[in-house]
Design a protein around this motif. Structure first.
Motif, mmCIF file in Angstrom:
data_model
loop_
_atom_site.group_PDB
_atom_site.id
_atom_site.type_symbol
_atom_site.label_atom_id
_atom_site.label_comp_id
_atom_site.label_asym_id
_atom_site.label_seq_id
_atom_site.Cartn_x
_atom_site.Cartn_y
_atom_site.Cartn_z
ATOM 1 N N TRP A 78 1.078 -1.445 0.106
ATOM 2 C CA TRP A 78 -0.335 0.108 0.401
ATOM 3 C C TRP A 78 0.873 0.845 -0.180
ATOM 4 C CZ3 TRP A 78 0.518 3.671 3.922
ATOM 5 C CH2 TRP A 78 0.872 3.651 4.526
ATOM 6 N N VAL A 82 -0.112 5.045 -2.277
ATOM 7 C CA VAL A 82 0.296 6.577 -1.471
ATOM 8 C C VAL A 82 1.196 7.402 -1.626
ATOM 9 C CG1 VAL A 82 0.269 7.546 0.611
ATOM 10 C CG2 VAL A 82 -0.901 5.202 1.006
ATOM 11 N N TYR A 85 0.027 9.001 -4.982
ATOM 12 C CA TYR A 85 -1.335 9.639 -4.852
ATOM 13 C C TYR A 85 -0.155 10.690 -4.443
ATOM 14 C CZ TYR A 85 -4.687 12.553 -2.745
ATOM 15 O OH TYR A 85 -6.038 13.505 -2.907
#
Length: 168
Positions: A78, A82, A85
């Motif tokens: 994950w 992040v 982004y």
């Protein structure tokens, strides 16, 4: 490593030799850094699986190992989403206009990759500094500290389960 690789990439302004030498150095460094990353990833994965295998409770074996591996995989996947982004949010695109001769002129803009890499690397180093004692303490716990505690069980029934004579 990426800064080093990018510094060798270039045409007429190559650091060593001509354009061909610069390309060879660029691709050599790119391949070497990719290979090094793959080796480090494999070593980290093996260390993680060894740690999990030593801590798995034989009473619930496969389920516990699967759970630990799932958390390990989630913890490793994950962050990249992040970070991508965040790069998109913090990047400022250049302002482009058409010049008098018809050529496009772009000014300004800022790529967020390197500042974000610096900030997140600093945070990672700080985390290692602050949490290293706690991580070492957890890693040094005896295997029994990781075992589930089954309460109100008859000792004889537990021995049968361990021998495989009785199925739960």
């Amino acid at each position: 490593m990426l800064l080093t690789v990018r510094s060798f990439r270039g045409g007429n302004t190559s650091l060593i030799g001509g354009e061909t030498t610069s390309r060879l150095i660029f691709w050599g460094l790119l391949i070497a850094s990719t290979a090094l990353q793959a080796i480090v990833h494999s070593l980290q994965f093996n260390a993680q699986m060894t740690f999990f295998a030593h801590r798995v409770d034989p009473a619930i074996g496969g389920s516990y190992m699967t759970l630990l591996n799932t958390f390990g995989n989630l913890g490793g996947t994950w962050p990249s989403s992040v970070v991508m982004y965040m790069i998109g949010q913090f990047t400022i695109p250049p302002v482009c206009s058409v010049g008098e001769d018809g050529s496009e002129i772009c000014t300004g803009g800022r790529d967020a990759y390197f500042p974000l890499q610096l900030v997140l690397s600093t945070l990672g180093c700080m985390w290692i500094f602050v949490m290293s004692k706690r991580v070492h303490h957890i890693a040094e716990l005896p295997d029994d500290a990781w075992r589930t505690q089954i309460e109100n069980e008859d000792e004889e029934e537990m021995q049968q389960l361990k021998k495989g004579g009785k199925h739960a």
